[in-house]
Structures are given as structure tokens and as C-alpha cells.
Design an enzyme around this catalytic site. Sequence first.
Site, PDB file in Angstrom:
ATOM      1  N   LEU A 140      -0.197   4.149   1.056  1.00 54.88           N
ATOM      2  CA  LEU A 140      -0.708   4.974   2.151  1.00 54.88           C
ATOM      3  C   LEU A 140      -1.100   6.380   1.697  1.00 54.88           C
ATOM      4  O   LEU A 140      -1.226   7.302   2.506  1.00 54.88           O
ATOM      5  CB  LEU A 140       0.294   5.055   3.313  1.00 54.88           C
ATOM      6  CG  LEU A 140       0.691   3.711   3.941  1.00 54.88           C
ATOM      7  CD1 LEU A 140       1.662   3.941   5.099  1.00 54.88           C
ATOM      8  CD2 LEU A 140      -0.525   2.931   4.415  1.00 54.88           C
ATOM      9  N   TYR A 179     -12.867   7.367 -14.139  1.00 52.37           N
ATOM     10  CA  TYR A 179     -12.728   6.281 -13.169  1.00 52.37           C
ATOM     11  C   TYR A 179     -13.318   4.989 -13.727  1.00 52.37           C
ATOM     12  O   TYR A 179     -12.656   3.943 -13.754  1.00 52.37           O
ATOM     13  CB  TYR A 179     -13.416   6.652 -11.851  1.00 52.37           C
ATOM     14  CG  TYR A 179     -13.600   5.472 -10.922  1.00 52.37           C
ATOM     15  CD1 TYR A 179     -12.506   4.880 -10.308  1.00 52.37           C
ATOM     16  CD2 TYR A 179     -14.859   4.930 -10.692  1.00 52.37           C
ATOM     17  CE1 TYR A 179     -12.661   3.785  -9.465  1.00 52.37           C
ATOM     18  CE2 TYR A 179     -15.025   3.843  -9.853  1.00 52.37           C
ATOM     19  CZ  TYR A 179     -13.931   3.266  -9.250  1.00 52.37           C
ATOM     20  OH  TYR A 179     -14.089   2.185  -8.434  1.00 52.37           O
ATOM     21  N   ASP A 229       0.855  -1.188   0.000  1.00 51.92           N
ATOM     22  CA  ASP A 229       0.000   0.000   0.000  1.00 51.92           C
ATOM     23  C   ASP A 229       0.890   1.236   0.000  1.00 51.92           C
ATOM     24  O   ASP A 229       1.911   1.268   0.690  1.00 51.92           O
ATOM     25  CB  ASP A 229      -0.911   0.000   1.235  1.00 51.92           C
ATOM     26  CG  ASP A 229      -2.153   0.865   1.056  1.00 51.92           C
ATOM     27  OD1 ASP A 229      -1.990   2.081   0.841  1.00 51.92           O
ATOM     28  OD2 ASP A 229      -3.276   0.327   1.130  1.00 51.92           O
ATOM     29  N   LEU A 283     -22.162   8.276  -0.064  1.00 50.14           N
ATOM     30  CA  LEU A 283     -23.281   8.719   0.766  1.00 50.14           C
ATOM     31  C   LEU A 283     -23.086   8.439   2.247  1.00 50.14           C
ATOM     32  O   LEU A 283     -23.293   9.321   3.087  1.00 50.14           O
ATOM     33  CB  LEU A 283     -24.570   8.054   0.273  1.00 50.14           C
ATOM     34  CG  LEU A 283     -25.826   8.300   1.120  1.00 50.14           C
ATOM     35  CD1 LEU A 283     -26.190   9.780   1.116  1.00 50.14           C
ATOM     36  CD2 LEU A 283     -26.980   7.443   0.609  1.00 50.14           C
ATOM     37  N   LYS A 332     -11.406   1.384 -15.030  1.00 46.81           N
ATOM     38  CA  LYS A 332     -11.742   0.040 -14.553  1.00 46.81           C
ATOM     39  C   LYS A 332     -12.064  -0.882 -15.722  1.00 46.81           C
ATOM     40  O   LYS A 332     -11.633  -2.048 -15.754  1.00 46.81           O
ATOM     41  CB  LYS A 332     -12.926   0.103 -13.586  1.00 46.81           C
ATOM     42  CG  LYS A 332     -12.613   0.725 -12.239  1.00 46.81           C
ATOM     43  CD  LYS A 332     -11.663  -0.138 -11.418  1.00 46.81           C
ATOM     44  CE  LYS A 332     -11.526   0.359  -9.999  1.00 46.81           C
ATOM     45  NZ  LYS A 332     -10.600  -0.474  -9.187  1.00 46.81           N
ATOM     46  N   PHE A 362      -6.629  -4.281  -5.032  1.00 47.18           N
ATOM     47  CA  PHE A 362      -7.475  -3.141  -4.708  1.00 47.18           C
ATOM     48  C   PHE A 362      -6.815  -1.806  -5.048  1.00 47.18           C
ATOM     49  O   PHE A 362      -7.516  -0.802  -5.179  1.00 47.18           O
ATOM     50  CB  PHE A 362      -7.783  -3.106  -3.203  1.00 47.18           C
ATOM     51  CG  PHE A 362      -8.587  -4.268  -2.692  1.00 47.18           C
ATOM     52  CD1 PHE A 362      -9.934  -4.370  -2.961  1.00 47.18           C
ATOM     53  CD2 PHE A 362      -7.992  -5.258  -1.927  1.00 47.18           C
ATOM     54  CE1 PHE A 362     -10.683  -5.425  -2.479  1.00 47.18           C
ATOM     55  CE2 PHE A 362      -8.731  -6.321  -1.434  1.00 47.18           C
ATOM     56  CZ  PHE A 362     -10.082  -6.413  -1.712  1.00 47.18           C
ATOM     57  N   SER A 416     -15.853  -2.345 -10.705  1.00 55.93           N
ATOM     58  CA  SER A 416     -16.925  -1.481 -10.198  1.00 55.93           C
ATOM     59  C   SER A 416     -18.140  -1.545 -11.102  1.00 55.93           C
ATOM     60  O   SER A 416     -18.013  -1.711 -12.326  1.00 55.93           O
ATOM     61  CB  SER A 416     -16.414  -0.041 -10.132  1.00 55.93           C
ATOM     62  OG  SER A 416     -17.471   0.874  -9.963  1.00 55.93           O
ATOM     63  N   ARG A 431     -27.331  15.837  -9.679  1.00 60.93           N
ATOM     64  CA  ARG A 431     -25.959  15.957 -10.163  1.00 60.93           C
ATOM     65  C   ARG A 431     -25.861  15.369 -11.562  1.00 60.93           C
ATOM     66  O   ARG A 431     -26.483  14.347 -11.865  1.00 60.93           O
ATOM     67  CB  ARG A 431     -24.996  15.212  -9.234  1.00 60.93           C
ATOM     68  CG  ARG A 431     -24.870  15.818  -7.855  1.00 60.93           C
ATOM     69  CD  ARG A 431     -23.914  15.033  -6.983  1.00 60.93           C
ATOM     70  NE  ARG A 431     -24.359  13.655  -6.791  1.00 60.93           N
ATOM     71  CZ  ARG A 431     -23.826  12.818  -5.918  1.00 60.93           C
ATOM     72  NH1 ARG A 431     -22.820  13.214  -5.162  1.00 60.93           N
ATOM     73  NH2 ARG A 431     -24.287  11.596  -5.791  1.00 60.93           N
ATOM     74  N   ASP A 433     -25.697  11.324 -12.590  1.00 58.07           N
ATOM     75  CA  ASP A 433     -26.379  10.413 -11.666  1.00 58.07           C
ATOM     76  C   ASP A 433     -27.547   9.722 -12.371  1.00 58.07           C
ATOM     77  O   ASP A 433     -28.255  10.349 -13.157  1.00 58.07           O
ATOM     78  CB  ASP A 433     -26.911  11.171 -10.445  1.00 58.07           C
ATOM     79  CG  ASP A 433     -25.854  11.370  -9.368  1.00 58.07           C
ATOM     80  OD1 ASP A 433     -24.743  10.845  -9.536  1.00 58.07           O
ATOM     81  OD2 ASP A 433     -26.147  12.053  -8.379  1.00 58.07           O
TER      82      ASP A 433
END
Length: 345
Positions: free
Chosen positions: A33, A148, A31, A199, A152, A80, A124, A294, A297
Site C-alpha cells: 500500500l 527502472y 500489497d 501522459l 526490469k 506486479f 516493461s 526531455r 525520450d
Amino acid sequence: MTVLITGGAGYIGSHCCVTFLEAGLDVVVLDSLVNSREESLKRVAAITGKSVSFEQGDIRDRSRIEQILKAYGVTSVVHFAGLKAVGESVARPLDYYETNFVGTHALLRAMEACGVHKLIFSSSATVYGEPKFLPLTEEHPTGPVNPYGRSKLMVEEMLRDVAASDPKWRFAILRYFNPVGAHDSGLIGENPLGVPNNLMPFITQVADGRRERLSVFGNDYDTKDGSGVRDYIHVVDLAEGHLKAYESLHALKSDKNCLTVNLGTGTGYSVLEMVRAFERASNRTIPYEIAPRRAGDVAECYADTRQAESALGWQAQKDLAAMCHDTWTWVCKNPRGYEEEGSSS
């Protein structure tokens, strides 16, 4: 059997560490960090009573990855590591393509050089884009609407090409819906650095007084109460899905070496339903205001979970009440996340 978990100090990664360690596997974490804290891994050790080997490094550093794979005798990888904020990806697309796509390319090159050919990839549901039908099956057309999601999908396509090129590779592509919740010990949970992207952290920050109210973006969607509907999944269920994928990779035959699977509950909850459920769990009022929709969405998004049930033998077990209860336990025990050890309220 040693598993390398890239991004293992993060929210989902740390819960996956717990699940894999409790299953008797050895774990080493890589990782950077940048968006996580090493403290999470100390908490993982406290939960499991087992040590977690940690190596700080960047997923784009192929030689560093090779060094780790060899030093620990790694046999499988759970991947991940990456950047994950949709809005940020629009502002910084090159960072997202470099970290998420180029970083995975470096990882695969390192794995190839070290003879490691099993990988579980954190994808995702954003790869689907605007739903053409619901629930979303794995065969639903892909059409991500932001960098994004596109990063993926590019990784997914690379993995499928690699799998087709050589039967020794084994890949599981796991398309997450909306992870929430925390370990029921309250020791590890979601620890957003800066402004949250999802959220649930916004709701918790209103519940504990850090924010005055929640903005609900749109109340005129064609849904049960006008607010957007999403498929929320408990992070512990999600981690269990990775263990099932790991087991499946070791059982796959050569003619079927790349699985693509949704990980969700198959149930959609609206924003306002989430607010009410969290009010019940926390015994706090969550003030909110209606804000304009938005851009980008969608009204509803939830998973078809049959593939996960048939291919992995996996099904989400925890309900919305557990998601909210465990989140609130985490927040109460760690009001400043990992910045303040052992705190309580």
C-alpha cells in the site's frame, strides 16, 4: 486454483484481480500500500461479487511471502509489486534495485521453498531502450537507459537463468507498453499518488481543472505531427493478456518453460492525437503548451504483437476511443481517486 497477485491493489493489479476472479480463480493479494489503496480491492469485490483475500506486506519479506503461499495454498503468482517511476529511479536507484530485483529474488526463494513454480512477471518495454527498428519485436536488442528499465531487465535475466536451471519452473515475461483506461464500471482506475508519471493522468487533470495546461515535450520529432508517438493499451486488455499467459503456463511443455511477450496494440498514437481523442471523449478543451524535449525520450515506440497472438492467442480489443471514454468515466465518478468513495461530478 489460488493465484497470488503481488501489487494487486495497484492500477494494473486491481484490473487483473477482476479478470482472474471472473475466470473462476481464487485470488489473494499481497500489497504494501505504498503506492496503492486497499479501497481498490473493495471495488474489485463490488464488480465481481467475489471476495478478495488481502495481506499487507512487503515483497522483500521472504518469510511473509512463504506464510501467505502456504496459508492460501497458492499454485501460481502474478508479480506486479515494485517501483515504477522512471524519473524517480534516476534519483533513487538503490531503492529501485532493492525493491524490483532483490524483492523478486525473495519472492522466487519463497516460491521455491513452498513448491510453487509458475510466475507471470510484469516487465516493461523500457527494457528495449532506444529503438533500432520498429515495430519492436521480442528479439529487438535490449538497452534500457534508466535504473527502472535496468531493474526490469535484471529480473528478466534472473528468470531466464532459473528457467534454464530446472524445467519445473514456468515463467511468462510480459513487456507492457503504455497502459491507460479503466474498468467500464468506473469503479477502478488509475489513481496516481502525487505528481503523475504518465501522459493520461496529466491530460485528465487538465480536463477536470486540477492543472491549467498540459506540457507537450517536443514538437519537432520526425513523427506525423512532431510530438512523440507511443503504443497505448487499455488496461482491461492488458489484464486479459495476463489471464492468457496464466493459461499458457499451464499448457507449456518442459522444453519451453519461459515466454517473453510484448503486450501492446501495435499502433502508435502521438501526444497530440491523444489530446484530441480525449477532448472528444470528455467534451472538454485540453489547453497545452510546447515544452523542450526531455532527455531520454524517443520519437516513436510501438509493439510488434505477433508473438502475443501466436503464443498466447491474445490480441488487444479496445480502441483509443474506449481508452479515453473509460478513463473519463473513472475520473468523473472519482474526482479524488479512491480518497472519496462514491463521489460523482
